[in-house]
Design a protein around this motif. Structure first.
Motif, PDB file in Angstrom:
ATOM      1  N   ARG A  14       0.821  -1.216   0.000  1.00 60.98           N
ATOM      2  CA  ARG A  14       0.000   0.000   0.000  1.00 60.98           C
ATOM      3  C   ARG A  14       0.858   1.270   0.000  1.00 60.98           C
ATOM      4  O   ARG A  14       0.490   2.285  -0.585  1.00 60.98           O
ATOM      5  N   LYS A  18       0.899   4.081  -2.903  1.00 64.61           N
ATOM      6  CA  LYS A  18       0.781   5.506  -2.541  1.00 64.61           C
ATOM      7  C   LYS A  18       1.848   6.342  -3.236  1.00 64.61           C
ATOM      8  O   LYS A  18       1.554   7.401  -3.814  1.00 64.61           O
ATOM      9  N   GLU A  22       1.367   9.231  -6.132  1.00 61.90           N
ATOM     10  CA  GLU A  22       1.896  10.578  -5.910  1.00 61.90           C
ATOM     11  C   GLU A  22       2.830  11.001  -7.042  1.00 61.90           C
ATOM     12  O   GLU A  22       2.923  12.188  -7.367  1.00 61.90           O
ATOM     13  N   GLU A  39      -9.017  -2.178   3.590  1.00 62.43           N
ATOM     14  CA  GLU A  39      -8.940  -0.929   4.362  1.00 62.43           C
ATOM     15  C   GLU A  39      -7.613  -0.201   4.127  1.00 62.43           C
ATOM     16  O   GLU A  39      -7.536   1.023   4.258  1.00 62.43           O
ATOM     17  N   ASN A  40      -6.571  -0.947   3.783  1.00 57.97           N
ATOM     18  CA  ASN A  40      -5.257  -0.338   3.559  1.00 57.97           C
ATOM     19  C   ASN A  40      -5.243   0.607   2.370  1.00 57.97           C
ATOM     20  O   ASN A  40      -4.379   1.489   2.277  1.00 57.97           O
ATOM     21  N   GLU A  42      -8.205   2.141   0.939  1.00 59.33           N
ATOM     22  CA  GLU A  42      -9.449   2.888   0.749  1.00 59.33           C
ATOM     23  C   GLU A  42      -9.208   4.323   0.301  1.00 59.33           C
ATOM     24  O   GLU A  42      -9.951   4.862  -0.508  1.00 59.33           O
ATOM     25  N   GLU A  43      -8.139   4.938   0.806  1.00 65.68           N
ATOM     26  CA  GLU A  43      -7.888   6.351   0.461  1.00 65.68           C
ATOM     27  C   GLU A  43      -7.509   6.543  -1.005  1.00 65.68           C
ATOM     28  O   GLU A  43      -7.550   7.661  -1.519  1.00 65.68           O
ATOM     29  N   PHE A  44      -7.126   5.456  -1.676  1.00 67.85           N
ATOM     30  CA  PHE A  44      -6.702   5.566  -3.079  1.00 67.85           C
ATOM     31  C   PHE A  44      -7.840   5.341  -4.077  1.00 67.85           C
ATOM     32  O   PHE A  44      -7.714   5.710  -5.250  1.00 67.85           O
ATOM     33  N   TYR A  46     -10.600   6.472  -4.999  1.00 68.58           N
ATOM     34  CA  TYR A  46     -11.276   7.513  -5.778  1.00 68.58           C
ATOM     35  C   TYR A  46     -10.302   8.512  -6.399  1.00 68.58           C
ATOM     36  O   TYR A  46     -10.714   9.562  -6.897  1.00 68.58           O
ATOM     37  N   MET A  47      -9.028   8.168  -6.391  1.00 63.73           N
ATOM     38  CA  MET A  47      -8.036   9.018  -7.059  1.00 63.73           C
ATOM     39  C   MET A  47      -8.083   8.740  -8.564  1.00 63.73           C
ATOM     40  O   MET A  47      -8.251   7.588  -8.990  1.00 63.73           O
ATOM     41  N   TRP A 307       0.372   5.889  15.026  1.00 66.70           N
ATOM     42  CA  TRP A 307      -0.584   5.297  14.091  1.00 66.70           C
ATOM     43  C   TRP A 307      -1.396   4.202  14.783  1.00 66.70           C
ATOM     44  O   TRP A 307      -2.624   4.127  14.622  1.00 66.70           O
ATOM     45  N   HIS A 311      -5.508   4.105  15.202  1.00 69.86           N
ATOM     46  CA  HIS A 311      -6.210   3.196  14.279  1.00 69.86           C
ATOM     47  C   HIS A 311      -6.423   1.823  14.940  1.00 69.86           C
ATOM     48  O   HIS A 311      -5.973   0.800  14.418  1.00 69.86           O
TER      49      HIS A 311
END
Length: 315
Positions: A14, A18, A22, A39-40, A42-44, A46-47, A307, A311
């Motif tokens: 992950r 990332k 970037e 879950e690792n 999820e932030e990506f 919708y990029m 972290w 989390h």
């Protein structure tokens, strides 16, 4: 570039994803979530340049063949069975994933002339006492089916470089730690110790605790992995990455807890596969890639602890 990351929902994967996002690349991620977690990443999801998460297995040749229609320039092949004890308990699963799965990925890379970056491990090395650290010329010793499967995978990858001139590089990161690492199982000694410390539990140390580890912060590791893919000078090479400093497991525990009453020595579960001293010499990575670790162990432990505190649902 169009880039595929196998095992990209895992701990190191992950962070590699990332960094690639970037850097502006189009990224596809393949993972069967046997060790990784949705879950690792999820932030990506919708990029714009995150193209697709494919839930699937590297042993599925039809899936791989269809996936490679995207004409990848690089495949970062991180998908693998990584647990030493699991490999001792059931070597067939590790062999199928780490050797046969790697062969399937290699074949698709060959068809498309896709560069492959093969994630190996410091666990392939024999024990060493050299204070200058382990270089890539140090003898290997497959002391577990996991190590044996990784050495086999390395040999297959390099055979495609020599046999077909397929761009390929083998990377051997040392013990990586940091945010998103699981706090149970093999390889997560820093995360396990921190979690137990925060919960007031005992820190169990296998054996006498004199064994040493070279601990590499995960963002430093991810930069190394990514740069190995970018570099033409890395093709056909085996390259180490580590901090260049080792610490005994006893001293690591003392760094994390204030009271030695919280530390307990227990019987080793696989002493035959233990490497007594792991200290990385990363001169080759510095020369070829201009890479050096940036995060100190003290700083890395602090970041990891923060972290884990924030989390609790992901540990």
């Amino acid at each position: 570039m169009n880039i595929l990351v196998t095992g990209g929902a895992g701990f190191i994967g992950r962070w590699v994803v990332k960094r690639l996002l970037e850097d502006g690349h189009n990224v596809w991620l393949l993972d069967n979530l046997s060790n990784g977690r949705k879950e690792n990443i999820e932030e990506f999801l919708y990029m714009n340049n995150f193209k697709e998460f494919i839930y699937g297995d590297i042993k599925n040749r039809e899936l791989l063949s269809n996936l490679y229609k995207n004409k990848f320039e690089i495949c970062y092949h991180l998908g693998a069975s990584i647990n030493v004890q699991d490999s001792l308990d059931d070597p067939e699963i590790t062999f199928k994933n780490d050797v046969i799965g790697t062969f399937h990925v290699l074949e698709e890379c060959r068809k498309c002339n896709t560069k492959i970056v093969f994630m190996s491990t410091c666990m392939v090395y024999d024990k060493a006492n050299d204070e200058k650290g382990i270089t890539e010329l140090h003898p290997t010793k497959p002391a577990s089916p996991y190590a044996g499967s990784k050495i086999s995978g390395e040999s297959m990858v390099l055979s495609y470089w020599y046999g077909y001139k397929l761009p390929a590089v083998v990377i051997r990161p040392f013990n990586t730690y940091g945010p998103f690492q699981k706090t149970g199982g093999e390889g997560g000694v820093v995360a396990i110790f921190i979690k137990n410390h925060l919960e007031g539990k005992t820190l169990n140390i296998y054996g006498d605790g004199m064994q040493t580890r070279d601990l590499l912060y995960v963002e430093d590791c991810a930069k190394f992995v990514v740069e190995a893919g970018y570099s033409e000078k890395a093709n056909g090479k085996i390259i180490n990455a580590g901090s260049g400093r080792d610490i005994s497991i006893n001293n690591l525990a003392k760094l994390i807890v204030q009271s030695e009453k919280q530390i307990k020595h227990v019987q080793h579960i696989h002493p035959q596969s233990e490497i007594e001293k792991l200290l990385c010499n990363y001169v080759k990575a510095k020369d070829l890639l201009g890479w050096e670790p940036k995060v100190s162990l003290k700083e890395g432990i602090k970041k990891t602890e923060e972290w884990i505190k924030n989390h609790p649902d992901l540990i």
